[in-house]
Design a protein around this motif. Structure first.
Motif, PDB file in Angstrom:
ATOM      1  N   MET A   1       0.849  -1.200   0.000  1.00  0.00           N
ATOM      2  CA  MET A   1       0.000   0.000   0.000  1.00  0.00           C
ATOM      3  C   MET A   1       0.881   1.245   0.000  1.00  0.00           C
ATOM      4  O   MET A   1       1.828   1.347   0.782  1.00  0.00           O
ATOM      5  N   ALA A   2       0.580   2.167  -0.917  1.00  0.00           N
ATOM      6  CA  ALA A   2       1.383   3.386  -1.015  1.00  0.00           C
ATOM      7  C   ALA A   2       1.159   4.270   0.197  1.00  0.00           C
ATOM      8  O   ALA A   2       0.034   4.350   0.726  1.00  0.00           O
ATOM      9  N   PRO A   3       2.209   4.936   0.682  1.00  0.00           N
ATOM     10  CA  PRO A   3       2.040   5.860   1.814  1.00  0.00           C
ATOM     11  C   PRO A   3       1.056   6.975   1.475  1.00  0.00           C
ATOM     12  O   PRO A   3       0.918   7.374   0.310  1.00  0.00           O
ATOM     13  N   VAL A   4       0.369   7.477   2.512  1.00  0.00           N
ATOM     14  CA  VAL A   4      -0.584   8.581   2.339  1.00  0.00           C
ATOM     15  C   VAL A   4      -0.130   9.768   3.180  1.00  0.00           C
ATOM     16  O   VAL A   4       0.637   9.614   4.138  1.00  0.00           O
ATOM     17  N   LYS A   5      -0.582  10.926   2.801  1.00  0.00           N
ATOM     18  CA  LYS A   5      -0.271  12.129   3.570  1.00  0.00           C
ATOM     19  C   LYS A   5      -0.778  11.980   4.999  1.00  0.00           C
ATOM     20  O   LYS A   5      -1.868  11.446   5.238  1.00  0.00           O
ATOM     21  N   ASN A   6       0.010  12.438   5.942  1.00  0.00           N
ATOM     22  CA  ASN A   6      -0.388  12.373   7.349  1.00  0.00           C
ATOM     23  C   ASN A   6      -0.202  13.757   7.967  1.00  0.00           C
ATOM     24  O   ASN A   6       0.768  14.023   8.683  1.00  0.00           O
ATOM     25  N   GLY A   7      -1.146  14.657   7.655  1.00  0.00           N
ATOM     26  CA  GLY A   7      -1.074  16.031   8.125  1.00  0.00           C
ATOM     27  C   GLY A   7      -1.134  16.129   9.639  1.00  0.00           C
ATOM     28  O   GLY A   7      -1.771  15.312  10.308  1.00  0.00           O
ATOM     29  N   ARG A   8      -0.452  17.165  10.168  1.00  0.00           N
ATOM     30  CA  ARG A   8      -0.426  17.408  11.610  1.00  0.00           C
ATOM     31  C   ARG A   8      -0.607  18.902  11.849  1.00  0.00           C
ATOM     32  O   ARG A   8      -0.264  19.721  10.996  1.00  0.00           O
ATOM     33  N   TYR A   9      -1.129  19.245  13.022  1.00  0.00           N
ATOM     34  CA  TYR A   9      -1.162  20.650  13.424  1.00  0.00           C
ATOM     35  C   TYR A   9      -0.214  20.804  14.605  1.00  0.00           C
ATOM     36  O   TYR A   9      -0.457  20.261  15.679  1.00  0.00           O
ATOM     37  N   LEU A  10       0.882  21.538  14.376  1.00  0.00           N
ATOM     38  CA  LEU A  10       1.963  21.629  15.344  1.00  0.00           C
ATOM     39  C   LEU A  10       1.868  22.887  16.193  1.00  0.00           C
ATOM     40  O   LEU A  10       1.444  23.949  15.722  1.00  0.00           O
ATOM     41  N   TYR A  11       2.301  22.757  17.431  1.00  0.00           N
ATOM     42  CA  TYR A  11       2.405  23.896  18.357  1.00  0.00           C
ATOM     43  C   TYR A  11       3.788  24.509  18.193  1.00  0.00           C
ATOM     44  O   TYR A  11       4.803  23.824  18.318  1.00  0.00           O
ATOM     45  N   LEU A  12       3.837  25.823  17.915  1.00  0.00           N
ATOM     46  CA  LEU A  12       5.104  26.488  17.609  1.00  0.00           C
ATOM     47  C   LEU A  12       5.654  27.348  18.736  1.00  0.00           C
ATOM     48  O   LEU A  12       6.854  27.356  18.989  1.00  0.00           O
ATOM     49  N   SER A  13       4.787  28.117  19.399  1.00  0.00           N
ATOM     50  CA  SER A  13       5.306  29.068  20.379  1.00  0.00           C
ATOM     51  C   SER A  13       4.222  29.492  21.356  1.00  0.00           C
ATOM     52  O   SER A  13       3.025  29.402  21.065  1.00  0.00           O
ATOM     53  N   ILE A  14       4.660  29.989  22.520  1.00  0.00           N
ATOM     54  CA  ILE A  14       3.744  30.500  23.536  1.00  0.00           C
ATOM     55  C   ILE A  14       3.189  31.833  23.045  1.00  0.00           C
ATOM     56  O   ILE A  14       3.954  32.753  22.744  1.00  0.00           O
TER      57      ILE A  14
ATOM     58  N   ASP B   1       1.185  21.150   9.096  1.00  0.00           N
ATOM     59  CA  ASP B   1       2.340  20.548   8.420  1.00  0.00           C
ATOM     60  C   ASP B   1       1.899  19.253   7.746  1.00  0.00           C
ATOM     61  O   ASP B   1       1.375  18.354   8.415  1.00  0.00           O
ATOM     62  N   ASP B   2       2.096  19.155   6.440  1.00  0.00           N
ATOM     63  CA  ASP B   2       1.717  17.932   5.726  1.00  0.00           C
ATOM     64  C   ASP B   2       2.928  17.265   5.082  1.00  0.00           C
ATOM     65  O   ASP B   2       2.807  16.572   4.063  1.00  0.00           O
ATOM     66  N   SER B   3       4.084  17.462   5.679  1.00  0.00           N
ATOM     67  CA  SER B   3       5.310  16.922   5.106  1.00  0.00           C
ATOM     68  C   SER B   3       5.495  15.430   5.382  1.00  0.00           C
ATOM     69  O   SER B   3       6.316  14.781   4.734  1.00  0.00           O
ATOM     70  N   ARG B   4       4.756  14.878   6.319  1.00  0.00           N
ATOM     71  CA  ARG B   4       4.934  13.477   6.675  1.00  0.00           C
ATOM     72  C   ARG B   4       3.901  12.586   5.992  1.00  0.00           C
ATOM     73  O   ARG B   4       2.829  13.032   5.585  1.00  0.00           O
ATOM     74  N   THR B   5       4.241  11.314   5.897  1.00  0.00           N
ATOM     75  CA  THR B   5       3.328  10.321   5.333  1.00  0.00           C
ATOM     76  C   THR B   5       3.129   9.190   6.326  1.00  0.00           C
ATOM     77  O   THR B   5       3.891   9.045   7.296  1.00  0.00           O
ATOM     78  N   ALA B   6       2.111   8.394   6.088  1.00  0.00           N
ATOM     79  CA  ALA B   6       1.841   7.218   6.913  1.00  0.00           C
ATOM     80  C   ALA B   6       1.678   6.010   6.004  1.00  0.00           C
ATOM     81  O   ALA B   6       0.993   6.086   4.973  1.00  0.00           O
ATOM     82  N   ASP B   7       2.298   4.923   6.371  1.00  0.00           N
ATOM     83  CA  ASP B   7       2.143   3.653   5.656  1.00  0.00           C
ATOM     84  C   ASP B   7       1.071   2.853   6.383  1.00  0.00           C
ATOM     85  O   ASP B   7       1.333   2.254   7.429  1.00  0.00           O
TER      86      ASP B   7
END
Length: 343
Positions: free
Chosen positions: A1-14, A28-34
């Motif tokens: 199965m081809a990897p799929v996009k695994n978007g995340r919402y990241l905490y950057l600063s106070i 951030d959508d730079s990561r994928t999930a297998d």
């Protein structure tokens, strides 16, 4: 199965004041999930469907050295909150593919978890939308029901004042108070929201941005029960117009979460003279006492239309930051949720 996009919402600063998408937090959508990768024993792969957005998340955007009832978010890591997820694959005997899980999920499209004690299966025999289990049938509903049962001690004919009445906690409290035979005064921040307060049973509903709160309480009080979601000047007004032996239920103080300077209450001595009771509470502290009853009755009552609710859904995880910012500024109307995906 081809990897799929695994978007995340990241905490950057106070944040300094209100949180800002792109500055405080970023998608951030730079990561994928297998999705076909082998799972370790005890692990389960979950597709996140819906995430809750709640006022208390602002309190997690702080210096981690400051200790309070909930841990601070970790800079560079995904945000997280209550959510509903769909089990895709499982190597854990507690869950099977197709189960819908309730628990705390990362703001991420796909997650692999292993702690079966941190999640529970939602049967949803009532056929409610899954998102309702993040609102009136979830933590906000629990907050309203547990806090009311523990601290209100209502007597028929008394007067209650509920702030932020259009939110999921406030609107549920209004309905609980009316069911107990109380006169209910409720406030919200727009005329549209005021109409909703009336629809769920408030006897006196007003827009605090255009109507003087003190004038309303002077005319309609004194108040016997104050459900506080906002703090600040409104709490001061409630103290001024409280009846002797009034019960104050301190649930939240959103007017202070993003304030540069805290508002200093000037009439605290009236707590003594009026013999007021002030009770702050955290929903998790009362869960063991009331959860079984809540699960057995509230979803059924919601499905039957006995308890009404309103939802403010934002679609797409990439819009999660906007939903968080809107809640802090009071721009949402009803329970705020982020719909991440369909099943």
């Amino acid at each position: 199965m081809a990897p799929v996009k695994n978007g995340r919402y990241l905490y950057l600063s106070i944040p300094d004041g209100f949180p800002e998408p792109g500055k405080t937090m970023v998608y951030d959508d730079s990561r994928t999930a297998d999705l076909g990768a082998p799972l370790e024993r005890g692990a389960f792969l979950v597709k996140v469907l819906v995430l809750s957005v709640d006022p208390y998340l602002r309190g997690k955007m702080r210096d981690p050295k400051i200790e309070t009832y909930t841990p601070a978010f970790v800079v560079g890591e995904p945000l997280y909150n209550y959510g509903i997820g769909f089990v895709l694959r499982s190597e854990n005997a507690a869950f099977k593919p197709g189960d819908h899980l309730y628990g705390v999920f990362k703001f991420q499209q796909y997650v692999v978890e292993s702690d079966s004690q941190a999640f529970r299966v939602i049967e949803n025999r009532e056929g409610l939308p899954w998102s309702v289990y993040l609102g009136v049938c979830g933590m906000p509903g629990e907050t309203a029901v547990y806090g009311w049962r523990e601290h209100a001690h209502p007597k028929k004919g008394e007067t209650a004042f509920v702030t932020a009445g259009a939110g999921p906690v406030g609107s549920t409290v209004i309905q609980l108070a009316k069911a107990d035979g109380l006169k209910v005064i409720a406030s919200a921040g727009s005329d549209e929201k005021v109409a909703w307060l009336t629809a769920v049973g408030a006897d006196v509903a007003f827009n605090y941005k255009t109507v003087d709160t003190r004038a309303v309480l002077e005319r309609e009080g004194p108040i016997d029960i104050y459900w506080d979601n906002v703090g600040g000047e409104t709490l001061e007004a409630a103290i001024e117009y409280a009846a002797r032996h009034a019960r104050f239920i301190e649930c939240g103080m959103i007017s202070q979460y993003n304030a540069a300077q805290p508002y200093h209450i000037k009439n605290l001595k009236s707590i003594v003279g009026k013999e007021l009771s002030l009770n702050g509470f955290i929903v998790t502290s009362l869960r063991a006492k009331y959860e079984a009853s809540f699960r057995a009755t509230i979803p059924r009552r919601v499905a039957a239309g006995e308890i009404r609710y309103k939802e403010d859904a934002v679609r797409g995880l990439e819009n999660g930051g906007r939903a968080i910012a809107d809640v802090q500024r009071g721009r949402n109307f009803g329970k705020s949720v982020v719909v991440v995906a369909d099943e």
